[in-house]
Design an enzyme around this catalytic site. Sequence first.
Site, PDB file in Angstrom:
ATOM      1  N   LYS A  56      65.863  37.659  29.107  1.00  0.00           N
ATOM      2  CA  LYS A  56      66.264  36.292  28.742  1.00  0.00           C
ATOM      3  C   LYS A  56      67.204  36.331  27.533  1.00  0.00           C
ATOM      4  CE  LYS A  56      62.041  34.168  30.570  1.00  0.00           C
ATOM      5  NZ  LYS A  56      60.712  33.620  30.276  1.00  0.00           N
ATOM      6  N   GLN A 100      56.800  32.837  25.064  1.00  0.00           N
ATOM      7  CA  GLN A 100      56.566  33.590  26.295  1.00  0.00           C
ATOM      8  C   GLN A 100      55.074  33.621  26.606  1.00  0.00           C
ATOM      9  OE1 GLN A 100      58.924  34.972  28.449  1.00  0.00           O
ATOM     10  NE2 GLN A 100      57.185  35.437  29.767  1.00  0.00           N
ATOM     11  N   ASP A 123      61.078  24.880  27.997  1.00  0.00           N
ATOM     12  CA  ASP A 123      60.266  25.280  29.155  1.00  0.00           C
ATOM     13  C   ASP A 123      59.629  24.068  29.844  1.00  0.00           C
ATOM     14  OD1 ASP A 123      60.394  27.885  29.944  1.00  0.00           O
ATOM     15  OD2 ASP A 123      58.861  28.611  28.558  1.00  0.00           O
TER      16      ASP A 123
END
Length: 290
Positions: A56, A100, A123
Amino acid sequence: MSQHRARILDGKAIAQTVRSEVRQQVADLRAQGITPGLAVIVVGDDPASHIYVRNKSRACQEVGIVVFDHSLPAQTTAAELKALLHQLNADPSVYGVLLQLPIPAGLPVGEILDQLDPMKDVDGLLEANVGRLWLGRPRFVPCTPLGVMRLLSEAAAQLRGARAVVIGRSILVGRPMAALLLAADATVTICHSRSLDLADRVAEADVVVAAIGKPEAIVGRFIKPGAVVIDVGINRLADGKLVGDVEFVGAVERASAITPVPGGVGPLTIAYLLHNTVLAAKLRHGLAAD
Ligand code: NAP
């Protein structure tokens, strides 16, 4: 053997297109003095998480998004994580924050995430963003379901009035996936580990999205001939091979289009993280409607 074979959707190539679109948008923002920045937090030493975060970060840098890396030890406390989120909320160079998942067991993930500014929730996990999605006013939508919608669009899948089955009901994938398909006028069924009639639901579906995390759990012969099959699952077998949640060899003979694993949904997830980071920058500067 059927004469039919599905079109294999090339997630890598489609993701490249999305990434070029984002690169152009970042260039336009930078020309206006705005540098999109993403803070990436990873806690502990889970090797898969570190690989995802590295990929990412690399993808961000490649399109001109600045990455602020926060790799923290497994012993990090909830209080330390909350304090970091407060600091990132206050930092104007940080437009988006990615925590994460999973974080080490024992850390209260919901309580920690609640500290994040919803305008930096790239997210799409916070109540405000989940709620907006279901209210039909999406802001930050989780990256994987956004990527799946792009794949369905590239497959020219007819969604209006179609029967869509989403297998999996996680906050990150299954539920937002169902919301997006519903918004696209599909008739949506959500299946999960307690569903008693999974094979029947799959057999009647024009669109199948599998997000389970069980290797090849969806047997190829369940698939309705001509269905579009999107396989979100990533499962590593004992021999190191990666497979999806759908039995590819069987499904490819019945579907009209299908994603491979790897090289299907995964690259799109990363591409849409970049997209959401740019969206965060545009929203902050009034360059996109909220
Ligand atoms: P998750 O949080 O573990 O959720 C899995 C879902 O599958 C749950 O809702 C579970 O039902 C359901 N399920 C489990 N076994 C089942 C079965 N035998 N039949 C029907 N449903 C079953 O996982 P996730 O985060 O949604 O991820 C799912 C998969 O996608 C994983 O393999 C993950 O690695 C992968 N993934 C890939 C990407 C990508 O970019 N390609 C991104 C995210 C995730 P219950 O709710 O009843 O437990």
